[in-house]
Write an enzyme that holds these catalytic residues in place. Sequence first.
Site, PDB file in Angstrom:
ATOM      1  N   ARG A  20      16.770 -19.922  -6.862  1.00  0.00           N
ATOM      2  CA  ARG A  20      17.133 -18.937  -5.736  1.00  0.00           C
ATOM      3  C   ARG A  20      15.967 -18.484  -5.095  1.00  0.00           C
ATOM      4  NH1 ARG A  20      18.791 -14.890  -9.960  1.00  0.00           N
ATOM      5  NH2 ARG A  20      17.208 -15.713 -11.070  1.00  0.00           N
ATOM      6  N   CYS A  40      -0.399  17.823   7.656  1.00  0.00           N
ATOM      7  CA  CYS A  40      -1.201  16.747   6.995  1.00  0.00           C
ATOM      8  C   CYS A  40      -2.688  17.104   7.090  1.00  0.00           C
ATOM      9  CB  CYS A  40      -0.862  15.652   8.078  1.00  0.00           C
ATOM     10  SG  CYS A  40      -1.946  14.052   7.790  1.00  0.00           S
ATOM     11  N   GLY A 159       3.319   4.133  -3.637  1.00  0.00           N
ATOM     12  CA  GLY A 159       2.970   5.065  -4.144  1.00  0.00           C
ATOM     13  C   GLY A 159       1.918   6.206  -3.333  1.00  0.00           C
ATOM     14  N   HIS A 166      -4.744   5.920   4.478  1.00  0.00           N
ATOM     15  CA  HIS A 166      -6.062   6.347   3.637  1.00  0.00           C
ATOM     16  C   HIS A 166      -6.033   5.187   2.603  1.00  0.00           C
ATOM     17  CE1 HIS A 166      -2.903   8.303   1.299  1.00  0.00           C
ATOM     18  NE2 HIS A 166      -3.674   8.071   0.459  1.00  0.00           N
ATOM     19  N   HIS A 240     -19.722 -18.393  -2.305  1.00  0.00           N
ATOM     20  CA  HIS A 240     -19.917 -17.390  -3.278  1.00  0.00           C
ATOM     21  C   HIS A 240     -20.507 -16.210  -3.238  1.00  0.00           C
ATOM     22  CE1 HIS A 240     -19.500 -17.052  -7.724  1.00  0.00           C
ATOM     23  NE2 HIS A 240     -20.945 -16.282  -7.782  1.00  0.00           N
TER      24      HIS A 240
HETATM   25 ZN   LIG Z   1      -2.247  12.974   9.534  1.00  0.00          ZN
HETATM   26 ZN   LIG Z   2     -17.527 -18.403  -6.423  1.00  0.00          ZN
END
Ligand SMILES: [Zn+2]
Ligand SMILES: [Zn+2]
Length: 335
Positions: A20, A40, A159, A166, A240
């Site tokens: 699905r 704000c 959230g 920000h 790396h």
């Molecule tokens: Zn603002």
């Molecule tokens: Zn690595």
Amino acid sequence: MPELRKDMITGRWVIISTDRAKRPTDFVRESVEIRGTGFCPFCTGNETKTPPEVLVYGRNGGGPNSPGWKVRVVPNKFPALGIEGDLDRQGEGLYDKMNGVGAHEVIVETPDHNSTLATLTDRGVEDVLWAYRDRMLDLKNDRRFRYILIFKNHGEAAGASLEHTHSQLIALPIVPKRVREEVDNAKRYYMEKERCIFCDMIRQEVETGVRVISENEHFLAIAPYAPRFPFETWLIPKQHASAFENNQTPVYTSFAKLLRDTLQRLDVVLDRPAYNYVIHTSPIGEEINEHYHWHVEMMPKLTKVAGFEWGTGFYICPTPPEESARFLREAQVHA
Ligand SMILES: [Zn+2]
Ligand SMILES: [Zn+2]
Ligand SMILES: [Zn+2]
């Protein structure tokens, strides 16, 4: 037939429901809309409504906590952890506890209320990355801290309680379990093969190409082989590098470009979804190593975590990563 897949870095199994398979339009949710209504505290002119800034870029004169800045970092007004005091580790019978000591800061990415990280310039995004780095380097001087997590919640569903774009930083007195698992698995792999598991993964993903979303000089964006969430995306430096904060300028420049590019792709394909991302880097005191490779995990908020996930730690991902990578790869974005 659904498929069980194992993420080699975390050791976590997931279920990919191939039958699905969900396309981008199958996910019902609201796009992130910036309304700009109401007060704000992150907007220009309201600098005195936040705790005093700990870092600022772009202001010439005018004094602290005044307008004219490009990026501004302030302590969180409602911190998850408190900055003062000792850890005071204790046992409570068989339980362990310590004081909730830590730093919780907010990186205000732009003075412009109507921008998002995806709509800033590459240079604007790079400034945000430098702010992450500067704050990390400063907080690492505090001997109480073992880990610094940078994360972003974009949109109410992910959230974010304020819509002005920000990111957040939390310095912790312990290494979080998620990170410990990754580092320990990577270390085990290294001890056996003397190769970094992430570097091996990068080589294989670039070779097969099916889960590659985009890449530039220093960075690669892929859909991981065993994602927890549909359209989960990882950004990873090709060379790396074990710690986010110890890189040269060109790496941040490349990272800024690819971060913005990836966010634009998500906006196009999923119609401006809410999302979270986290930066996974080496714990404090373990920064220089051959086995761990810093990266970003990005999760658009398209599904809810339910009982099965809570009970097992398994995730059911309704979109195979090969599919999500294709959608994101083929998205039309303008630089
Ligand atoms: Zn603002
Ligand atoms: Zn690595
Ligand atoms: Zn990770």
